[in-house]
Design an enzyme around this catalytic site. Structure first.
Site, short mmCIF file in Angstrom:
data_model
loop_
_atom_site.label_atom_id
_atom_site.label_comp_id
_atom_site.label_asym_id
_atom_site.label_seq_id
_atom_site.Cartn_x
_atom_site.Cartn_y
_atom_site.Cartn_z
N HIS A 197 9.31 -3.61 3.30
CA HIS A 197 8.79 -3.54 1.71
C HIS A 197 10.47 -4.14 1.07
CE1 HIS A 197 5.79 -1.31 3.50
NE2 HIS A 197 4.67 -1.66 2.69
N MET A 199 0.99 -1.34 -0.10
CA MET A 199 0.06 -0.18 -0.09
C MET A 199 1.19 0.94 -0.17
SD MET A 199 -2.77 -0.87 2.26
CE MET A 199 -3.16 -0.53 3.79
N GLY A 200 1.58 1.06 -0.05
CA GLY A 200 3.15 2.30 -0.19
C GLY A 200 3.52 2.26 0.87
N HIS A 244 9.63 0.77 3.25
CA HIS A 244 10.61 0.77 4.03
C HIS A 244 11.10 -0.48 4.20
CE1 HIS A 244 7.76 -1.98 6.07
NE2 HIS A 244 7.25 -1.18 6.43
N VAL A 280 10.97 -7.06 8.76
CA VAL A 280 11.61 -6.22 9.60
C VAL A 280 11.73 -5.08 10.64
CG1 VAL A 280 13.62 -4.98 8.57
CG2 VAL A 280 13.18 -6.73 7.02
N SER A 315 4.56 0.96 8.10
CA SER A 315 3.99 2.76 7.56
C SER A 315 2.79 3.09 8.73
CB SER A 315 3.03 2.45 6.36
OG SER A 315 3.70 1.61 5.01
N GLN A 321 -10.24 -3.05 2.86
CA GLN A 321 -9.88 -3.22 3.18
C GLN A 321 -9.41 -2.03 4.68
OE1 GLN A 321 -5.83 -4.58 0.82
NE2 GLN A 321 -5.16 -4.06 3.84
P1 AMP Z 1 1.70 -2.88 3.84
O1 AMP Z 1 2.28 -1.64 2.15
O2 AMP Z 1 1.79 -2.52 4.53
O3 AMP Z 1 0.19 -3.47 3.22
O4 AMP Z 1 2.49 -4.53 3.65
C1 AMP Z 1 3.23 -4.56 2.52
C2 AMP Z 1 3.42 -6.46 2.35
O5 AMP Z 1 5.31 -5.75 3.05
C3 AMP Z 1 2.58 -6.58 3.34
O6 AMP Z 1 3.14 -8.28 3.08
C4 AMP Z 1 3.50 -6.81 4.38
O7 AMP Z 1 3.36 -8.05 5.52
C5 AMP Z 1 4.51 -6.47 4.33
N1 AMP Z 1 5.32 -5.87 5.53
C6 AMP Z 1 5.76 -4.56 6.00
N2 AMP Z 1 5.44 -4.70 6.62
C7 AMP Z 1 7.04 -5.62 7.41
C8 AMP Z 1 7.93 -5.62 7.91
N3 AMP Z 1 8.17 -4.94 9.81
N4 AMP Z 1 8.58 -6.71 7.94
C9 AMP Z 1 8.66 -7.84 6.73
N5 AMP Z 1 7.93 -7.34 5.57
C10 AMP Z 1 6.41 -6.32 6.42
#
Ligand code: AMP
Length: 282
Positions: A38, A31-32, A35, A178, A188, A62
């Site tokens: 990602h 979702m951008g 960090h 991470v 995020s 969502q």
């Molecule tokens: P989001 O942009 O928050 O929807 O996350 C996109 C993808 O990045 C999802 O598969 C998350 O599980 C993964 N993600 C987000 N934060 C972390 C993190 N700290 N460590 C590993 N993967 C992450």
């Protein structure tokens, strides 16, 4: 790095790769507000596929009506720079109307049961939105592998089930959480935290470490492990637990005895920010 906006372009790009022969595509849905978490997914995709596509889409279906869809961080230029630096070949950033041509409620993908557990219990409709958007991306992009973070453990269970049930043919790859140097899982939504809240948010990781330590000492009873986790939360009354759970990592059903593969997961409110974290019992 190419930036594409339409489903037709995504499909055309993916099919051209395949037609050229010898290529494999890894897809990293996000979702951008990218960090290092990602970036680790992009890196993993880079390591096992010849081409990597990152998708950037703040998915309205969502988010609940009272949630942070409107204020979710949107930093397109910075995201392009990070995705390119991390090694993405293509960034797919569609408008809402492109992914939902007949409106956001027109067609849904449901994974009943799993979708009502953990985050699904406190965020009704959340996993229906996640399953729907990821199904759309996998159907249009036809990746060989899609990369997700263990950070969203319940999401992983829902998406594995969805992909298998719909025979999408994409391998779901899960990458480790991470963390920042102090242990806070990167998210995020950490951008919402004040410095004071950020310090309090470390409780989630402290609790996880406590449960890992007890499990390492041989403690297996859920009731004992959960009591210890609740005791950690009692030490920081300004952090409000949403759920604290020991569940089977695949079914998300509560377990009485922790076994290898059992998921210990927490969600908590720090001020107005909801954070999640978890660990798999070794
Ligand atoms: P989001 O942009 O928050 O929807 O996350 C996109 C993808 O990045 C999802 O598969 C998350 O599980 C993964 N993600 C987000 N934060 C972390 C993190 N700290 N460590 C590993 N993967 C992450």
């Amino acid at each position: 790095m190419k930036v594409l906006r339409s489903i037709a372009e995504l499909r055309g790009w993916s099919r051209a790769l395949r037609a050229a022969g010898g290529n494999t595509l890894g897809l990293v849905p996000t979702m951008g507000a990218l960090h290092a978490g990602h970036a680790s997914l992009i890196d993993a995709a880079r390591g096992s596929c010849t081409h990597v596509a990152v998708t950037l889409f703040v998915n309205p279906t969502q988010f609940g009506p009272e949630e942070d869809f409107a204020r979710y961080p949107r930093v397109f230029e910075a995201d392009c720079a990070l995705a390119e630096r991390a090694g993405a070949d293509m960034l797919f950033a569609p408008a809402v109307e492109e992914l939902y041509p007949h409106g956001a409620g027109s067609t849904f993908v449901e994974v009943p049961g799993l979708s009502e557990r953990l985050d699904g219990a406190s965020r009704p409709g959340h996993f229906r939105g996640v399953a729907t958007v990821v199904a759309k991306l996998l159907i249009a992009g036809e990746p060989d592998r899609a990369f997700f973070g263990q950070k969203d453990a319940a999401q992983v269970a829902v998406l594995r089930r969805m992909s298998a049930d719909l025979h999408l043919g994409t391998e779901i790859v899960v990458c480790p959480i991470v963390r920042d140097t102090d242990g806070l899982a990167l998210s995020s939504r950490n951008a919402y935290l004040t410095p004071g809240e950020r310090r309090k948010a470390l409780l989630l990781h402290r609790t996880i470490r406590r449960i890992e330590a007890l499990a390492a000492e041989g403690e297996r009873h859920s009731a004992t492990l959960l009591a210890a986790a609740h005791a950690c939360f009692a030490s920081e009354p300004e952090v409000r637990a949403d759920y604290i759970a020991l569940v089977d990592g695949e079914t998300l059903e509560p377990v009485e005895t922790a076994a290898p593969g059992t998921l210990f997961a927490v969600a908590a409110w720090v001020g107005t920010t909801r954070l999640i974290d978890n660990t798999i019992i070794g």
